[in-house]
Design an enzyme around this catalytic site. Structure first.
Site, PDB file in Angstrom:
ATOM      1  N   TYR A 104       4.835   2.485   8.522  1.00 62.10           N
ATOM      2  CA  TYR A 104       6.175   1.848   8.056  1.00 62.10           C
ATOM      3  C   TYR A 104       7.158   3.267   7.616  1.00 62.10           C
ATOM      4  O   TYR A 104       7.962   3.949   7.763  1.00 62.10           O
ATOM      5  CB  TYR A 104       5.608   1.061   7.206  1.00 62.10           C
TER       6      TYR A 104
ATOM      7  N   LYS B  70      13.728   1.936   2.231  1.00 66.60           N
ATOM      8  CA  LYS B  70      13.569   0.511   1.103  1.00 66.60           C
ATOM      9  C   LYS B  70      12.946   0.675   0.253  1.00 66.60           C
ATOM     10  O   LYS B  70      13.305   0.114  -0.779  1.00 66.60           O
ATOM     11  CB  LYS B  70      12.482  -0.137   1.899  1.00 66.60           C
TER      12      LYS B  70
END
Ligand code: IMJ
Length: 257
Positions: free
Chosen positions: A158, A165
């Site tokens: 990720y 995020k």
């Protein structure tokens, strides 16, 4: 009678029928909301124009191109909505992008340009969307974005999206503080792994999808309908006491050690 009768607003991020934002569009339309859906390029426009008429009240849907990294396109959308809607009550933000190369291998190899682009598209655009919507949210409102557990924990591959995020979730809190006095709430849904276009083809995603179904307390994968129904709640007045929050819609996955 729906919980969103009389409400109107924008959804940025419908890409196809598997998109989390399409789940949001379906739930919001079912509950009586009037929607403006945006698209990026020509291919995306075709898909959104095909999907919109399938919504309840789909003939009232406004469809317009809008890239949140373009000031001109954002201004043009607000102009359209001032004319068509007069006032808006909600914004759903589902914009995210990182270089594919940065979504595998080691995070330490992220380039400065890749870092900047991921943060610009995936985090700063929430602030752009909120600032643009503010003058139209004359009766308060609800702003919602989509995030992922990789913001808080290290999830394989990720990488830069996790950092983006994390910035997005912090933006939710600062925006909630700024806009709260006007009755505008700002929240995020942290969705469990879902088979969307953004996830398919990611290294190791299929295994992660299966494992999360096997391990999640509710023993199923997150669906766009689950995310959409929670979005309807967070846009509705039923959630009028909730702001600055990240709500997990992941069948309980994040509670596990
Ligand atoms: C994405 C990458 C690595 C692991 C991942 C994901 N896991 C999940 C996702 C475990 C669930 C999907 N996700 C939560 C995202 O936020 C995806 C963002 C994304 C995806 C792409 C793919 C194509 C591309 N750029 C992208 N940028 C952001 O070129």
């Amino acid at each position: 009678m729906g919980i969103l009768d009389g409400k109107q607003g924008i959804i940025y991020g419908v890409r196809n029928e598997k998109s989390l934002c399409w789940g949001c569009a379906q739930s919001l339309a079912r509950e009586g909301a009037r929607l403006a859906l945006t698209f990026l390029g020509e291919r995306e426009e075709k898909d959104v124009r095909k999907l919109a008429p399938t919504l309840p009240g789909g003939d009232r849907t406004v469809i317009q191109g809008c890239d949140l990294t373009s000031e001109e396109q954002v201004a043009a959308l607000m102009e359209t909505l001032t004319k068509e809607f007069g006032r808006i009550d909600f914004v759903i933000h589902g914009a995210a992008f990182a270089n594919r190369d940065d979504l595998s291998g080691r995070f330490v190899d992220t380039s400065r340009a890749g870092f900047a682009q991921a943060l610009d598209v995936s985090a700063y655009t929430l602030t752009v969307a909120a600032k643009a919507a503010e003058p139209l949210m004359t009766e308060g409102g609800s702003i919602l974005t989509l995030t992922y557990l990789g913001a808080e924990r290290v999830v394989p591959n990720y990488n830069i999206m996790g950092v983006a995020k994390a910035a997005l979730e912090a933006s939710v809190r600062y925006l909630a503080s700024d806009l709260g006095p006007q009755g505008v709430r700002v929240n995020a849904i942290s969705a469990g792994p879902t088979m969307t276009l953004s996830a398919r083809g990611i290294t190791g995603f299929s295994e992660m999808h299966r494992e999360s179904r096997e391990r999640a307390p509710l023993r199923k994968n997150t669906t766009i309908g689950e995310v959409g129904d929670t979005a309807a709640f967070l846009i509705s007045d039923w959630s009028r006491g909730i702001t600055g929050e990240v709500l997990y819609v992941d069948n309980g996955l994040h509670i596990l050690g």
